[in-house]
Scaffold this motif. Structure first.
Motif, PDB file in Angstrom:
ATOM      1  N   PHE A  24     -42.563  -7.664 -26.894  1.00  0.00           N
ATOM      2  CA  PHE A  24     -43.529  -8.542 -26.221  1.00  0.00           C
ATOM      3  C   PHE A  24     -43.029  -9.019 -24.864  1.00  0.00           C
ATOM      4  CE2 PHE A  24     -40.859 -11.480 -28.615  1.00  0.00           C
ATOM      5  CZ  PHE A  24     -40.669 -12.510 -27.728  1.00  0.00           C
ATOM      6  N   ASN A  25     -41.727  -8.906 -24.606  1.00  0.00           N
ATOM      7  CA  ASN A  25     -41.207  -9.317 -23.301  1.00  0.00           C
ATOM      8  C   ASN A  25     -40.683  -8.066 -22.592  1.00  0.00           C
ATOM      9  OD1 ASN A  25     -39.257  -9.192 -25.320  1.00  0.00           O
ATOM     10  ND2 ASN A  25     -38.269 -11.107 -24.778  1.00  0.00           N
ATOM     11  N   PHE A  26     -41.522  -7.487 -21.736  1.00  0.00           N
ATOM     12  CA  PHE A  26     -41.184  -6.239 -21.068  1.00  0.00           C
ATOM     13  C   PHE A  26     -39.987  -6.444 -20.128  1.00  0.00           C
ATOM     14  CE2 PHE A  26     -45.849  -4.792 -21.418  1.00  0.00           C
ATOM     15  CZ  PHE A  26     -45.589  -4.085 -22.584  1.00  0.00           C
ATOM     16  N   ALA A  27     -38.966  -5.618 -20.290  1.00  0.00           N
ATOM     17  CA  ALA A  27     -37.759  -5.701 -19.480  1.00  0.00           C
ATOM     18  C   ALA A  27     -37.832  -4.721 -18.312  1.00  0.00           C
ATOM     19  CB  ALA A  27     -36.536  -5.396 -20.343  1.00  0.00           C
ATOM     20  N   CYS A  28     -37.035  -5.030 -17.279  1.00  0.00           N
ATOM     21  CA  CYS A  28     -37.008  -4.147 -16.107  1.00  0.00           C
ATOM     22  C   CYS A  28     -35.970  -3.037 -16.248  1.00  0.00           C
ATOM     23  CB  CYS A  28     -36.751  -4.953 -14.833  1.00  0.00           C
ATOM     24  SG  CYS A  28     -35.047  -5.573 -14.650  1.00  0.00           S
ATOM     25  N   GLY A  29     -34.902  -3.294 -17.031  1.00  0.00           N
ATOM     26  CA  GLY A  29     -33.854  -2.306 -17.229  1.00  0.00           C
ATOM     27  C   GLY A  29     -32.793  -2.292 -16.155  1.00  0.00           C
ATOM     28  N   HIS A  30     -32.932  -3.125 -15.105  1.00  0.00           N
ATOM     29  CA  HIS A  30     -32.024  -3.042 -13.960  1.00  0.00           C
ATOM     30  C   HIS A  30     -31.267  -4.336 -13.670  1.00  0.00           C
ATOM     31  CE1 HIS A  30     -34.006   0.732 -13.227  1.00  0.00           C
ATOM     32  NE2 HIS A  30     -35.163   0.133 -13.054  1.00  0.00           N
ATOM     33  N   CYS A  31     -31.769  -5.480 -14.115  1.00  0.00           N
ATOM     34  CA  CYS A  31     -31.140  -6.759 -13.778  1.00  0.00           C
ATOM     35  C   CYS A  31     -29.843  -6.939 -14.563  1.00  0.00           C
ATOM     36  CB  CYS A  31     -32.097  -7.916 -14.050  1.00  0.00           C
ATOM     37  SG  CYS A  31     -32.385  -8.230 -15.814  1.00  0.00           S
ATOM     38  N   HIS A  32     -29.134  -8.015 -14.276  1.00  0.00           N
ATOM     39  CA  HIS A  32     -27.858  -8.277 -14.952  1.00  0.00           C
ATOM     40  C   HIS A  32     -28.039  -8.384 -16.459  1.00  0.00           C
ATOM     41  CE1 HIS A  32     -23.963 -10.020 -15.916  1.00  0.00           C
ATOM     42  NE2 HIS A  32     -24.588 -11.000 -16.530  1.00  0.00           N
ATOM     43  N   GLU A  33     -29.034  -9.168 -16.905  1.00  0.00           N
ATOM     44  CA  GLU A  33     -29.218  -9.355 -18.347  1.00  0.00           C
ATOM     45  C   GLU A  33     -29.524  -8.034 -19.052  1.00  0.00           C
ATOM     46  OE1 GLU A  33     -28.468 -11.964 -19.941  1.00  0.00           O
ATOM     47  OE2 GLU A  33     -28.314 -13.427 -18.325  1.00  0.00           O
ATOM     48  N   ARG A  92     -28.592  -5.047 -18.046  1.00  0.00           N
ATOM     49  CA  ARG A  92     -27.405  -4.191 -17.996  1.00  0.00           C
ATOM     50  C   ARG A  92     -26.352  -4.598 -19.020  1.00  0.00           C
ATOM     51  NH1 ARG A  92     -27.872  -5.003 -12.420  1.00  0.00           N
ATOM     52  NH2 ARG A  92     -25.910  -6.199 -12.425  1.00  0.00           N
ATOM     53  N   VAL A  93     -26.336  -5.877 -19.419  1.00  0.00           N
ATOM     54  CA  VAL A  93     -25.333  -6.310 -20.388  1.00  0.00           C
ATOM     55  C   VAL A  93     -25.911  -6.421 -21.800  1.00  0.00           C
ATOM     56  CG1 VAL A  93     -23.943  -7.472 -18.647  1.00  0.00           C
ATOM     57  CG2 VAL A  93     -25.707  -8.776 -19.878  1.00  0.00           C
ATOM     58  N   GLY A  94     -27.098  -5.840 -22.032  1.00  0.00           N
ATOM     59  CA  GLY A  94     -27.640  -5.755 -23.385  1.00  0.00           C
ATOM     60  C   GLY A  94     -28.522  -6.890 -23.829  1.00  0.00           C
ATOM     61  N   TYR A  95     -28.985  -7.713 -22.895  1.00  0.00           N
ATOM     62  CA  TYR A  95     -29.891  -8.814 -23.229  1.00  0.00           C
ATOM     63  C   TYR A  95     -31.252  -8.578 -22.584  1.00  0.00           C
ATOM     64  CZ  TYR A  95     -25.864 -11.317 -25.091  1.00  0.00           C
ATOM     65  OH  TYR A  95     -24.771 -11.680 -25.821  1.00  0.00           O
ATOM     66  N   GLU A  96     -31.843  -7.443 -22.903  1.00  0.00           N
ATOM     67  CA  GLU A  96     -33.137  -7.097 -22.319  1.00  0.00           C
ATOM     68  C   GLU A  96     -34.208  -8.117 -22.679  1.00  0.00           C
ATOM     69  OE1 GLU A  96     -31.944  -3.269 -24.452  1.00  0.00           O
ATOM     70  OE2 GLU A  96     -30.965  -5.221 -24.211  1.00  0.00           O
ATOM     71  N   ASN A  97     -34.062  -8.810 -23.798  1.00  0.00           N
ATOM     72  CA  ASN A  97     -35.029  -9.839 -24.179  1.00  0.00           C
ATOM     73  C   ASN A  97     -35.016 -11.021 -23.222  1.00  0.00           C
ATOM     74  OD1 ASN A  97     -32.392 -10.374 -25.320  1.00  0.00           O
ATOM     75  ND2 ASN A  97     -33.306 -12.066 -26.444  1.00  0.00           N
ATOM     76  N   LEU A  98     -33.959 -11.145 -22.420  1.00  0.00           N
ATOM     77  CA  LEU A  98     -33.840 -12.230 -21.451  1.00  0.00           C
ATOM     78  C   LEU A  98     -33.915 -11.719 -20.020  1.00  0.00           C
ATOM     79  CD1 LEU A  98     -30.946 -14.258 -23.134  1.00  0.00           C
ATOM     80  CD2 LEU A  98     -33.411 -14.547 -23.441  1.00  0.00           C
ATOM     81  N   CYS A  99     -34.543 -10.569 -19.838  1.00  0.00           N
ATOM     82  CA  CYS A  99     -34.640  -9.928 -18.522  1.00  0.00           C
ATOM     83  C   CYS A  99     -35.067 -10.922 -17.444  1.00  0.00           C
ATOM     84  CB  CYS A  99     -35.647  -8.781 -18.609  1.00  0.00           C
ATOM     85  SG  CYS A  99     -36.066  -8.030 -17.023  1.00  0.00           S
ATOM     86  N   GLU A 100     -34.366 -10.869 -16.319  1.00  0.00           N
ATOM     87  CA  GLU A 100     -34.659 -11.779 -15.217  1.00  0.00           C
ATOM     88  C   GLU A 100     -36.015 -11.492 -14.571  1.00  0.00           C
ATOM     89  OE1 GLU A 100     -31.314 -11.269 -12.624  1.00  0.00           O
ATOM     90  OE2 GLU A 100     -29.889 -11.631 -14.249  1.00  0.00           O
ATOM     91  N   ASN A 101     -36.556 -10.303 -14.794  1.00  0.00           N
ATOM     92  CA  ASN A 101     -37.831  -9.897 -14.187  1.00  0.00           C
ATOM     93  C   ASN A 101     -38.881  -9.579 -15.244  1.00  0.00           C
ATOM     94  OD1 ASN A 101     -36.594  -9.804 -11.470  1.00  0.00           O
ATOM     95  ND2 ASN A 101     -35.497  -8.035 -12.291  1.00  0.00           N
ATOM     96  N   HIS A 102     -38.721 -10.144 -16.414  1.00  0.00           N
ATOM     97  CA  HIS A 102     -39.573  -9.729 -17.523  1.00  0.00           C
ATOM     98  C   HIS A 102     -41.040 -10.113 -17.300  1.00  0.00           C
ATOM     99  CE1 HIS A 102     -39.457 -13.958 -18.799  1.00  0.00           C
ATOM    100  NE2 HIS A 102     -40.487 -13.668 -19.575  1.00  0.00           N
ATOM    101  N   LEU A 103     -41.905  -9.405 -17.997  1.00  0.00           N
ATOM    102  CA  LEU A 103     -43.331  -9.712 -18.062  1.00  0.00           C
ATOM    103  C   LEU A 103     -43.707  -9.982 -19.510  1.00  0.00           C
ATOM    104  CD1 LEU A 103     -45.043  -7.113 -15.678  1.00  0.00           C
ATOM    105  CD2 LEU A 103     -45.042  -9.605 -15.415  1.00  0.00           C
ATOM    106  N   GLY A 104     -44.456 -11.057 -19.739  1.00  0.00           N
ATOM    107  CA  GLY A 104     -44.862 -11.412 -21.086  1.00  0.00           C
ATOM    108  C   GLY A 104     -46.148 -10.702 -21.473  1.00  0.00           C
TER     109      GLY A 104
END
Length: 354
Positions: A90-99, A101-113
C-alpha cells in the motif's frame, strides 16, 4: 473500467466507469483480483489524515489492499512479466532513496500512498497502476491464494511486522492485543504462530470469539469488566511482555501500555482520527519508570515478503482465516458505514469487480 470513486466524504462511493490506467515506463498495470476493505479506507472515506498528507482528494479511487495479475508492462521493467500474479504494497516505494537502499522500503522517503494520495489511484477498481514495479509488484509463490493475499495487503503485513520485527515476539511471552479488528485479529494469529501466549481485548463478543479461534489463550471483554488492565495483569501474572494498540484511541493506547510488565515492548499500529489529530496522551511516568519500549509498525518492506509467504506456504500462518466476507464492488460503501461503529468482524475482501 469500473471503479468506486470518492465524490463526497462520508457519502456512498460512486460506482462508475473511469478511464483505464496505462503503465509508466518503469511500471505495470495489474488486473485487480481481490482487494481488502480496511479501516484505513474508512479514515480516507471520512476525510481523516490531512495532518500527514493522506487525506484522499474528492474524485479519488480508494482501496489499498490489492492482489492482482499483471496485464501490461512498461518498457523499463525487468523483473515482472505479463501474467504474473503479484502482491501489491500500500505504500509504493521509489527503490532509490536511502531508506529503500537499506531495506526499509515501507518507509521510502518518496513513497506514494495507494488509494490515498494524488498519483496513486486505488484498487477498488478493475485495474490498478503500479509504479516502480520491480520493487512494488511482488510475485506470489505457488499456492498462495489471491483473496488471502488481499487480506494481507495492509493489516496482516503491518501486524506481521509489528509482532515479528518491531516487538520481536519470543516463545512463551505474553502478548496483549487491544482492538480485535482486522489488524488485531491478524496480530493474534501471528503472535500465536511465533510461540506467544496471546490475550485479546475488545468490546464485541463475536470478535473475542474469533480471537480465540485464531489462537488467543484468553480474552477480556472490556464492556464486562471494570478495568481491563487489571484483568490482563492477573492473566499474565504481572503484565504482558508485548502490547499492541490496534485501534488508535486514547483509551486503548493508554491501557495497552499500562498492561505491560517492566521492560515491556509496546507496538502502536492504530492511527488517530480528526478528534485527536495525530496525538494521544501517554502514561509517561510508567514508560520511564518501567523502561517501556515503544515501536510503530507501518506496512512491511517488499524485500521481507518472502519470510511471511514461506510461513503461509508451510501452514504456519493462515491469513484466509481472518477473512470473513467476500463482496462485490457495490458492497464497499456498506462496509465503510459499518466501520463507523466498529461493526465489521475480520477482513472483508472485494473479489467481484464487474
Amino acid at each position: 473500467m469500473r471503479a468506486a470513486v470518492l465524490e463526497e466524504y462520508e457519502e456512498p462511493l460512486a460506482i462508475r466507469d473511469v478511464e483505464r490506467p496505462t503503465p509508466d515506463p518503469d511500471g505495470v498495470v495489474a488486473r485487480v483480483d481481490a482487494c481488502g476493505v480496511c479501516r484505513s479506507d474508512w479514515h480516507g472515506w471520512v476525510g481523516n489524515w490531512e495532518w500527514f498528507d493522506y487525506k484522499p482528494p474528492r474524485g479519488h479511487i480508494l482501496g489499498h489492499e490489492p492482489s492482482g495479475t499483471v496485464i501490461e508492462v512498461g518498457e523499463e521493467v525487468e523483473s515482472v512479466s505479463e501474467g504474473d500474479e503479484v502482491a501489491i504494497p500500500f505504500n509504493f516505494a521509489c527503490g532509490h532513496c536511502h531508506e529503500c537502499r537499506v531495506g526499509y522500503e515501507n518507509l521510502c522517503e518518496n513513497h506514494l500512498g495507494l488509494g490515498f494520495q494524488e498519483g496513486a489511484p486505488g484498487a477498488f477498481a478493475e485495474e490498478v497502476p503500479i509504479p516502480h514495479a520491480d520493487i512494488n509488484a511482488v510475485p506470489l509463490p505457488d499456492g498462495v491464494d489471491q483473496v488471502e493475499v488481499a487480506g494481507m495487503g495492509c493489516r496482516y503485513m503491518t501486524a506481521y511486522r509489528g509482532m515479528a520485527h518491531q516487538a520481536d515476539v519470543s516463545r512463551g511471552e505474553y502478548v496483549v492485543v487491544y482492538g480485535l479488528g482486522g489488524i488485531g485479529l491478524s496480530a493474534v494469529q501471528i503472535a500465536d504462530a511465533l510461540g506467544a501466549n496471546v490475550i485479546g481485548v475488545d468490546l464485541m463478543e463475536e470478535k473475542l470469539d474469533l480471537a480465540e479461534e485464531l489462537g488467543a489463550i484468553a480474552t477480556v471483554d472490556g464492556a464486562d469488566v471494570d478495568d481491563p488492565v487489571n484483568e490482563v495483569q492477573d492473566i499474565t501474572d504481572g503484565g504482558a511482555h508485548v502490547s499492541l494498540d490496534a485501534l488508535g484511541i486514547e483509551e486503548t493506547c493508554k491501557n495497552a501500555i499500562n498492561s505491560l510488565r517492566t521492560r515491556g515492548r509496546h507496538v502502536q499500529i492504530g492511527l488517530t482520527t480528526k478528534e485527536q489529530h495525530g496525538y494521544n496522551p501517554l502514561p509517561t511516568d510508567t514508560i520511564v519508570m518501567n523502561e517501556i519500549e515503544i515501536n510503530g509498525s507501518s506496512g512491511l518492506p517488499p524485500s521481507k515478503y518472502g519470510e511471511m509467504f514461506r510461513m503461509v506456504e508451510h501452514g504456519k500462518l493462515d491469513p484466509g482465516a481472518v477473512i470473513t466476507d467476500e463482496i462485490g464492488l457495490d458492497g464497499v460503501s456498506e462496509e465503510l458505514e459499518a466501520m463507523t461503529d466498529y461493526q465489521t468482524v475480520g477482513i472483508p475482501v472485494v473479489s467481484e469487480f464487474a
